[in-house]
Write a protein that holds these residues in place. Sequence first.
Motif, PDB file in Angstrom:
ATOM      1  N   ASP A  47      -7.186   5.828  -5.166  1.00  0.00           N
ATOM      2  CA  ASP A  47      -6.756   4.977  -4.075  1.00  0.00           C
ATOM      3  C   ASP A  47      -7.825   4.984  -2.991  1.00  0.00           C
ATOM      4  OD1 ASP A  47      -4.673   3.234  -3.337  1.00  0.00           O
ATOM      5  OD2 ASP A  47      -4.120   4.616  -1.732  1.00  0.00           O
ATOM      6  N   TYR A  53       1.729   6.230   8.988  1.00  0.00           N
ATOM      7  CA  TYR A  53       1.497   7.501   8.296  1.00  0.00           C
ATOM      8  C   TYR A  53       2.785   8.290   8.115  1.00  0.00           C
ATOM      9  CZ  TYR A  53      -3.513   6.850   8.341  1.00  0.00           C
ATOM     10  OH  TYR A  53      -4.774   6.368   8.092  1.00  0.00           O
ATOM     11  N   TYR A 100       1.083   3.963  -2.968  1.00  0.00           N
ATOM     12  CA  TYR A 100       0.626   5.324  -2.675  1.00  0.00           C
ATOM     13  C   TYR A 100       1.725   6.344  -2.957  1.00  0.00           C
ATOM     14  CZ  TYR A 100      -1.802   9.086  -0.241  1.00  0.00           C
ATOM     15  OH  TYR A 100      -2.441  10.251   0.058  1.00  0.00           O
ATOM     16  N   ASN A 101       2.964   6.002  -2.634  1.00  0.00           N
ATOM     17  CA  ASN A 101       4.068   6.931  -2.845  1.00  0.00           C
ATOM     18  C   ASN A 101       4.401   7.121  -4.321  1.00  0.00           C
ATOM     19  OD1 ASN A 101       4.384   7.432  -0.130  1.00  0.00           O
ATOM     20  ND2 ASN A 101       5.926   5.845   0.169  1.00  0.00           N
ATOM     21  N   SER A 132       5.275   6.851   6.898  1.00  0.00           N
ATOM     22  CA  SER A 132       5.904   6.154   5.778  1.00  0.00           C
ATOM     23  C   SER A 132       5.371   6.591   4.427  1.00  0.00           C
ATOM     24  CB  SER A 132       5.700   4.636   5.933  1.00  0.00           C
ATOM     25  OG  SER A 132       6.232   4.179   7.158  1.00  0.00           O
ATOM     26  N   ILE A 133       4.347   7.436   4.402  1.00  0.00           N
ATOM     27  CA  ILE A 133       3.775   7.855   3.118  1.00  0.00           C
ATOM     28  C   ILE A 133       4.119   9.312   2.845  1.00  0.00           C
ATOM     29  CG2 ILE A 133       1.888   6.198   3.247  1.00  0.00           C
ATOM     30  CD1 ILE A 133       0.058   8.413   4.162  1.00  0.00           C
ATOM     31  N   LYS A 134       4.200   9.680   1.569  1.00  0.00           N
ATOM     32  CA  LYS A 134       4.509  11.050   1.158  1.00  0.00           C
ATOM     33  C   LYS A 134       3.211  11.834   1.021  1.00  0.00           C
ATOM     34  CE  LYS A 134       6.646   9.987  -2.575  1.00  0.00           C
ATOM     35  NZ  LYS A 134       7.430  10.097  -3.836  1.00  0.00           N
ATOM     36  N   LYS A 136      -5.202   5.230   3.763  1.00  0.00           N
ATOM     37  CA  LYS A 136      -4.411   6.369   3.298  1.00  0.00           C
ATOM     38  C   LYS A 136      -5.264   7.608   3.072  1.00  0.00           C
ATOM     39  CE  LYS A 136      -3.472   3.409   0.262  1.00  0.00           C
ATOM     40  NZ  LYS A 136      -4.042   2.291   1.042  1.00  0.00           N
ATOM     41  N   HIS A 140      -5.568  10.349   6.073  1.00  0.00           N
ATOM     42  CA  HIS A 140      -4.335  10.877   6.667  1.00  0.00           C
ATOM     43  C   HIS A 140      -4.521  12.292   7.202  1.00  0.00           C
ATOM     44  CE1 HIS A 140      -3.537  13.600   3.275  1.00  0.00           C
ATOM     45  NE2 HIS A 140      -3.924  12.607   2.474  1.00  0.00           N
ATOM     46  N   ASP A 168       0.832  -1.210   0.000  1.00  0.00           N
ATOM     47  CA  ASP A 168       0.000   0.000   0.000  1.00  0.00           C
ATOM     48  C   ASP A 168       0.864   1.255   0.000  1.00  0.00           C
ATOM     49  OD1 ASP A 168      -2.284  -1.450  -0.081  1.00  0.00           O
ATOM     50  OD2 ASP A 168      -2.815  -1.177   2.043  1.00  0.00           O
ATOM     51  N   ILE A 169       1.882   1.264   0.834  1.00  0.00           N
ATOM     52  CA  ILE A 169       2.738   2.441   0.946  1.00  0.00           C
ATOM     53  C   ILE A 169       3.511   2.679  -0.346  1.00  0.00           C
ATOM     54  CG2 ILE A 169       4.761   3.368   2.146  1.00  0.00           C
ATOM     55  CD1 ILE A 169       3.704   1.965   4.689  1.00  0.00           C
TER      56      ILE A 169
END
Length: 635
Positions: free
Chosen positions: A317, A629, A305-306, A631-633, A321, A324, A301-302
């Motif tokens: 998506d 959270y 998403y990134n 870990s995501i941009k 996510k 956030h 997922d990460i």
Amino acid sequence: MKFFRPSPSLATLLALRVSLSAAFYLPGVAPTDYNEGDPVALNVNRLTPAILPSSQQVQSLISYDYYHEFFHFCSPDGGPKKISESLGSILFGDRILTSPFKLNMAKNDTCKLLCTSRYDVRSSKFTNMRIKQGYNLNWLIDGLPAATLTSQVGDESNQFYSQGFSLGGVGGDQKPFLNNHYDIIVDYHRIPGRNERQNRVVGVVVQPSSRTQKISGGAVKTADCNSEQPQYLREDGDTEVAFTYTVYWIESPTAWATRWDKYLHVFDPRIHWFSLVNSAIIVVFLTGMVSMVLLKTLRKDIARYNQLDLNEDVQEDSGWKLVHGDVFRPPKNPMLLSIFLGSGAQIFFMTGVTILFALLGFLSPSGRGSLATAMIIFYTLLGFVGGYTSARVYKSFGGESWKKNILFTPIFIPGVVFSTFFFLNFFLIWKGSSGAVPLWTMIALICIWFVISLPLSFAGSWFGFRAPPVEAPVRTNQIPRQIPEQAMYLKPIPSMLLVGILPFGAIFVELYFIMSSIWFQRVYYMFGFLFVCYGIMIITCSTVTILMIYFLLCSENYHWHWRAFFISGASAFYVLLNAFIYWLSKLSLGGLASNVLYLGYSVLIGFLFFILTGTIGFFSSWYFVKKIYASIKID
């Protein structure tokens, strides 16, 4: 499991030697050495209800002072004197006093007359009722409780010492009789190679019996202990009762350091091991599921998403996510949640430190009340942790009423506990129970609370508010996101019932033995099992809460703060349910006071367990949410 208390003959008791277990003695009290002929004090403690052999149930929770006016037991010249006790011993109802019994090291005595007492009608009715309820007498000789030789059902060769001995019994005609003669059998160990003070007490067994005895003599009266006629207490007139005792001293190879081994009996240790293996399997399964979610699903997922172009349509998506911008929005009632978490952290560390000290042998069963005393001391000293945790969490939630937080953190939860305890104490006072906590002890607890715990909590809160808040890895949107319809298993009540049973299952067996030690007056010392179960419970609470919060976020529900606390804390519901089933199956409490006491203390234990497990679930979920959270941009 069912147990029975046989009444072996005196010859059997004198001939039998209970084999020593492999357990080591928990240190804590220095030995007392005696010369031959030296006086050995016999002190008396409260009378406590025991399991009735006929029904295997306890019929009362009210304990009575040994010198209660209706028992008419013999008292020493000048009246009984109090023996100093620890705070925990007093809180658990111990009332240790001196007695008129005369024991001399290694000197046998036969049929010694203690005194004669007259029971009026009211005293006879009161004592007969206590006999029917299966009350036990509790004596102490050199710190060792006087015991009854007991066997486990189905394994009569496995004999051990059970604390206390019966006040009386019920004959075949259902008529109660009073035990007024005591055969006191004391094991002593002679230390080889020493000339002076070379004897130590290593075991005490009392075999009571009921005998209608004849008194003879002038100034110095004697009794005839050969009667086989039971001593009944008339309920239509006065009854004259003679109390006598015989002392047998038996040299034993048991060393002083292992003298408690005969008292610390494990009821079917296979159940403990089965419980641990079962709990370990649950933990491995849950840890595997969480690891699979974290390492596979979340990683994919990460990464996906990134790789998205955040300037384009990110709505393609879905799942966790999308929330956030709302997941770190402060919860409702942040003040109350932070107070719960502060008190929960305090209870968490208090429980862990107490179990660790007990595991290392610092809390010996020979030190009566040492476990409860240690819990009070550790909880008081850890007030700093509670204040710091509450203040730091409240500041991270954006709370501004810092003065209220500093004040309510050390007062709210302890206030609820103390008020409940104070209320239940009135029922003990009403019934004239020795378990009623004296006024000066209550004042001492309040002083400890206000003089030590509150200042430490205030200091912790001061440091907590000075520390920087826990920063969220993503920004929070100004307008809250709408939450879609939730699946049935994600709604509050179903999710709590579904998840709460797993932490409870990890501690169920040990909880049963702890409950038995509290209500059946048994010594609990299996702190190795308890330490492992405590660790398993922490892991179970953390993993199941993280898993459920992940599913909650995937359904685009960002109200996770209170949900995490309640999901993990829901195991307290099963603790209360277990207590209710225990009340129906193992107890047969006839009076209002006993029922109120049991239910009141059960609710109190459940409430504290709710705070403890809820705190574990919240902080593990908070760490998990921050990690994923971060870990995501986010643009």
